[in-house]
Scaffold this active site. Structure first.
Site, PDB file in Angstrom:
ATOM      1  N   GLY A  11     -80.571 -22.149-126.198  1.00 13.16           N
ATOM      2  CA  GLY A  11     -79.438 -22.798-126.869  1.00 13.16           C
ATOM      3  C   GLY A  11     -79.796 -23.901-127.846  1.00 13.16           C
ATOM      4  O   GLY A  11     -78.974 -24.779-128.107  1.00 13.16           O
ATOM      5  N   ASN A  13     -80.089 -23.498-131.003  1.00 12.04           N
ATOM      6  CA  ASN A  13     -79.165 -23.321-132.140  1.00 12.04           C
ATOM      7  C   ASN A  13     -77.791 -23.887-131.799  1.00 12.04           C
ATOM      8  O   ASN A  13     -77.162 -24.521-132.642  1.00 12.04           O
ATOM      9  CB  ASN A  13     -79.074 -21.846-132.549  1.00 12.04           C
ATOM     10  CG  ASN A  13     -80.224 -21.454-133.451  1.00 12.04           C
ATOM     11  OD1 ASN A  13     -80.242 -21.804-134.630  1.00 12.04           O
ATOM     12  ND2 ASN A  13     -81.215 -20.786-132.884  1.00 12.04           N
ATOM     13  N   MET A  89     -78.498 -11.912-126.692  1.00 14.43           N
ATOM     14  CA  MET A  89     -79.409 -10.779-126.633  1.00 14.43           C
ATOM     15  C   MET A  89     -78.716  -9.497-126.159  1.00 14.43           C
ATOM     16  O   MET A  89     -79.212  -8.793-125.294  1.00 14.43           O
ATOM     17  CB  MET A  89     -80.620 -11.129-125.760  1.00 14.43           C
ATOM     18  CG  MET A  89     -81.490 -12.203-126.394  1.00 14.43           C
ATOM     19  SD  MET A  89     -81.797 -11.871-128.151  1.00 14.43           S
ATOM     20  CE  MET A  89     -83.223 -12.873-128.470  1.00 14.43           C
ATOM     21  N   ARG A  90     -77.554  -9.221-126.759  1.00 14.51           N
ATOM     22  CA  ARG A  90     -76.847  -7.984-126.443  1.00 14.51           C
ATOM     23  C   ARG A  90     -76.387  -7.358-127.753  1.00 14.51           C
ATOM     24  O   ARG A  90     -76.040  -8.074-128.693  1.00 14.51           O
ATOM     25  CB  ARG A  90     -75.618  -8.264-125.577  1.00 14.51           C
ATOM     26  CG  ARG A  90     -75.958  -8.862-124.228  1.00 14.51           C
ATOM     27  CD  ARG A  90     -74.705  -8.981-123.401  1.00 14.51           C
ATOM     28  NE  ARG A  90     -74.122  -7.679-123.146  1.00 14.51           N
ATOM     29  CZ  ARG A  90     -74.534  -6.864-122.190  1.00 14.51           C
ATOM     30  NH1 ARG A  90     -75.515  -7.200-121.401  1.00 14.51           N
ATOM     31  NH2 ARG A  90     -73.942  -5.705-122.007  1.00 14.51           N
ATOM     32  N   ASN A 106     -74.536 -13.801-137.350  1.00 13.13           N
ATOM     33  CA  ASN A 106     -75.708 -13.760-136.480  1.00 13.13           C
ATOM     34  C   ASN A 106     -76.883 -14.439-137.181  1.00 13.13           C
ATOM     35  O   ASN A 106     -76.939 -14.469-138.404  1.00 13.13           O
ATOM     36  CB  ASN A 106     -76.085 -12.304-136.166  1.00 13.13           C
ATOM     37  CG  ASN A 106     -77.259 -12.207-135.199  1.00 13.13           C
ATOM     38  OD1 ASN A 106     -77.334 -12.964-134.219  1.00 13.13           O
ATOM     39  ND2 ASN A 106     -78.186 -11.309-135.465  1.00 13.13           N
ATOM     40  N   HIS A 108     -81.112 -14.408-137.330  1.00 13.60           N
ATOM     41  CA  HIS A 108     -82.268 -13.603-136.938  1.00 13.60           C
ATOM     42  C   HIS A 108     -83.542 -14.299-137.421  1.00 13.60           C
ATOM     43  O   HIS A 108     -83.629 -14.696-138.580  1.00 13.60           O
ATOM     44  CB  HIS A 108     -82.148 -12.198-137.535  1.00 13.60           C
ATOM     45  CG  HIS A 108     -83.235 -11.291-137.064  1.00 13.60           C
ATOM     46  ND1 HIS A 108     -83.256 -10.763-135.786  1.00 13.60           N
ATOM     47  CD2 HIS A 108     -84.366 -10.867-137.675  1.00 13.60           C
ATOM     48  CE1 HIS A 108     -84.351 -10.037-135.643  1.00 13.60           C
ATOM     49  NE2 HIS A 108     -85.028 -10.080-136.765  1.00 13.60           N
TER      50      HIS A 108
END
Ligand code: GAR
Length: 199
Positions: A11, A13, A89-90, A106, A108
């Site tokens: 966490g 971010n 992570m899904r 999102n 990445h």
């Protein structure tokens, strides 16, 4: 505008997003943190900041869609307008993506379309790439694929270890994600196919 952060891990971010909300660099309201892991440290960070949390346990659902429907129920209960994935992570079901089309961001830890997947920093490091980076993008039906909002490079130095590289990438993430969230919440991102125009 109210948004939710979906996260599965440490966490950092989320922490950067919380700071940006507090300092008004993000003017939207952080209304909920959702995790699929009840022990994730991201939940502790959210609770410390006084943000409501909810855990939806994937083991209780037979399909990805059934799980996502339960998450969506939580998002609706908390009147969430848009969604920020931060180390979630899904893979989202097409049902979820459709329900919030153009409203899911999102982050990445690589320069997409290079090094997609769950281990992007290590993959770029092991590959011997000289350059990697960070991408913030909209989520579409394909994994790590939607239109790119912000993207910046990180040089991989000869003396880098995986740890030093990770640390520079995370630092950049913590700068780029709040910026992208603020741009989105102010309605400044217009999507034209794969291209995003800043208004
Ligand atoms: C971040 O580096 C994020 O880019 C990555 O997970 C990390 C979460 O860190 N996401 C992915 O790899 C998604 N494919 P955090 O929990 O400290 O924010």
């Amino acid at each position: 505008m109210r948004f939710a952060v979906l996260a599965s891990g440490n966490g950092t971010n989320l922490q950067a997003i919380i700071s940006a909300v507090k300092s008004k660099k993000i003017k939207a309201q952080l209304g909920l943190v959702v995790s699929d892991k009840k022990k994730a440290y991201v939940l502790t960070r959210a609770l410390k900041a006084g943000i409501p949390v909810t855990v939806v346990d994937p083991k209780k659902f037979k399909t990805r869609e059934a799980f996502d429907k339960a998450v969506i129920r939580e998002l609706k209960d908390f009147k969430i307008d848009f969604i920020v994935l931060a180390g979630y992570m899904r893979i989202l079901s097409p049902y979820f993506v459709k329900a919030y089309k153009g409203k899911i961001l999102n982050i990445h830890p690589a320069l997409l379309p290079s090094f997609k997947g769950a281990h992007a920093i290590k993959d770029a490091f092991d590959y011997g790439a000289k350059l990697t980076g960070v991408t913030v993008h909209f989520v579409d039906e394909k994994v790590d694929h939607g239109p790119i909002i912000l993207q910046e490079p990180v040089i991989i130095r000869p003396q880098d270890t995986l740890k030093t590289l990770e640390s520079r990438i995370h630092k950049l993430e913590h700068k780029l994600y709040p910026k992208a969230i603020q741009l989105f919440s102010q309605g400044r991102l217009k999507i034209f196919g794969r291209k995003i125009i800043l208004r």
